[in-house]
Design a protein around this motif. Sequence first.
Motif, short mmCIF file in Angstrom:
data_model
loop_
_atom_site.label_atom_id
_atom_site.label_comp_id
_atom_site.label_asym_id
_atom_site.label_seq_id
_atom_site.Cartn_x
_atom_site.Cartn_y
_atom_site.Cartn_z
N ASP A 198 15.04 -10.44 -1.78
CA ASP A 198 14.14 -10.68 -0.64
C ASP A 198 12.71 -10.61 -1.25
O ASP A 198 11.94 -9.79 -0.64
N PRO A 199 12.35 -11.46 -2.21
CA PRO A 199 10.97 -10.85 -2.85
C PRO A 199 9.97 -11.45 -1.98
O PRO A 199 8.88 -10.70 -1.87
N VAL A 200 10.02 -12.51 -1.17
CA VAL A 200 8.82 -12.96 -0.19
C VAL A 200 8.66 -11.84 0.84
O VAL A 200 7.73 -11.42 1.15
N PHE A 201 10.00 -11.46 1.39
CA PHE A 201 9.72 -10.45 2.34
C PHE A 201 8.95 -8.94 1.73
O PHE A 201 8.17 -8.57 2.31
N THR A 202 9.38 -8.67 0.74
CA THR A 202 8.87 -7.62 0.02
C THR A 202 7.32 -7.49 -0.08
O THR A 202 6.71 -6.71 0.10
N TRP A 203 6.86 -8.92 -0.61
CA TRP A 203 5.61 -9.07 -0.71
C TRP A 203 4.84 -9.11 0.56
O TRP A 203 4.08 -8.44 0.90
N VAL A 204 5.33 -9.78 1.68
CA VAL A 204 4.58 -9.98 2.84
C VAL A 204 4.71 -8.61 3.80
O VAL A 204 3.74 -8.46 4.64
N SER A 205 5.85 -7.82 3.36
CA SER A 205 5.78 -6.72 4.39
C SER A 205 4.68 -5.61 3.68
O SER A 205 4.67 -4.52 4.49
N GLY A 206 3.93 -5.88 2.64
CA GLY A 206 3.07 -4.80 2.08
C GLY A 206 1.81 -5.48 2.58
O GLY A 206 0.89 -4.64 2.43
N THR A 207 1.44 -6.56 2.98
CA THR A 207 0.27 -7.17 3.32
C THR A 207 0.43 -7.98 4.88
O THR A 207 0.24 -6.98 5.81
N GLY A 208 0.22 -8.92 4.72
CA GLY A 208 0.13 -9.82 6.12
C GLY A 208 1.23 -9.65 7.34
O GLY A 208 0.55 -9.56 8.35
N ALA A 209 2.23 -8.93 6.93
CA ALA A 209 3.51 -8.93 7.94
C ALA A 209 3.35 -7.52 8.43
O ALA A 209 4.17 -7.12 9.21
N ARG A 210 2.86 -6.52 7.47
CA ARG A 210 2.84 -5.17 7.98
C ARG A 210 2.55 -4.76 9.29
O ARG A 210 3.24 -3.78 9.95
N PRO A 211 1.34 -5.11 9.74
CA PRO A 211 1.02 -4.80 11.22
C PRO A 211 2.09 -5.03 12.22
O PRO A 211 2.34 -4.30 13.22
N THR A 212 2.62 -6.24 11.80
CA THR A 212 3.67 -6.68 12.78
C THR A 212 4.97 -5.84 12.87
O THR A 212 5.59 -5.38 13.91
#
Length: 258
Positions: A198-212
């Motif tokens: 799940d590399p894209v999830f790993t990427w976004v969970s550290g930045t753009g998706a983290r507040p959500t």
Amino acid sequence: MAHTWDPDRYLTYADERGRPFLDLLARVGADRPRSVVDLGCGPGNLTSLLADRWPEADVVGLDSSPEMIAAATGSAGSGRVRFEVADLREWESAEPVDVLVSNATLQWVPGHLDLLPRLAAQVAPGGWLAFQVPGNVGEPSHTIRAELAAEPAYAAHTAGVAVPSSHDPAVYLDALAGLGCTVDAWETTYLHVLTGPDPVFTWVSGTGARPTLQALPDDLRPAFEQEFKGRLAEAYPERGYGVVLPFRRVFMVAQVAA
């Protein structure tokens, strides 16, 4: 709910996140600046490169996240750079700075276009203001998160969470040129080849998706993450050599009028 940042999670793809910083820095023409400030320095791994580039300068890294500043202060090479907690919306320099850099930070500040006159005013005549922001908010990595967060099961918890936003290069160019700056503006789409589960999830969970993700209660977050991972895997399929994440970024390097 105010979100917090995880330096370790953010640094999972440190090389990929660092490349735009190097591309931005390469276009800054400062020779021997006395003062250099990194607004939104994060864990400080890139701020140290400013000290490498200009070893005689006083280099300061500022970030609104205490977690990021704690990581930066404890990092290797931090002795060459001062790190402080500060909000760029309120920060003012006691003296004009020669180089003011902001890497992948302004997209988190609503209405940041209106901040540019004040930021440019912090720069000494003939000095440099350089920043880079993601320009990929229309990509599946963002739209999938937004669509899922708006579903009835999650909407009450995710309404109003922080989401990144930016403008096209021409908008920033017009704003900075209107301030009398000489501006170098461009955009680049990087094709990051990511590996691992799940590399894209790993990427976004550290930045753009983290507040959500942080806004969700513990009993709802696992289901959200599972569905999010599944949709991302469909949008960004494994290609045998890895998962390709196209990432558009917008760059501005402005020299303030002497």
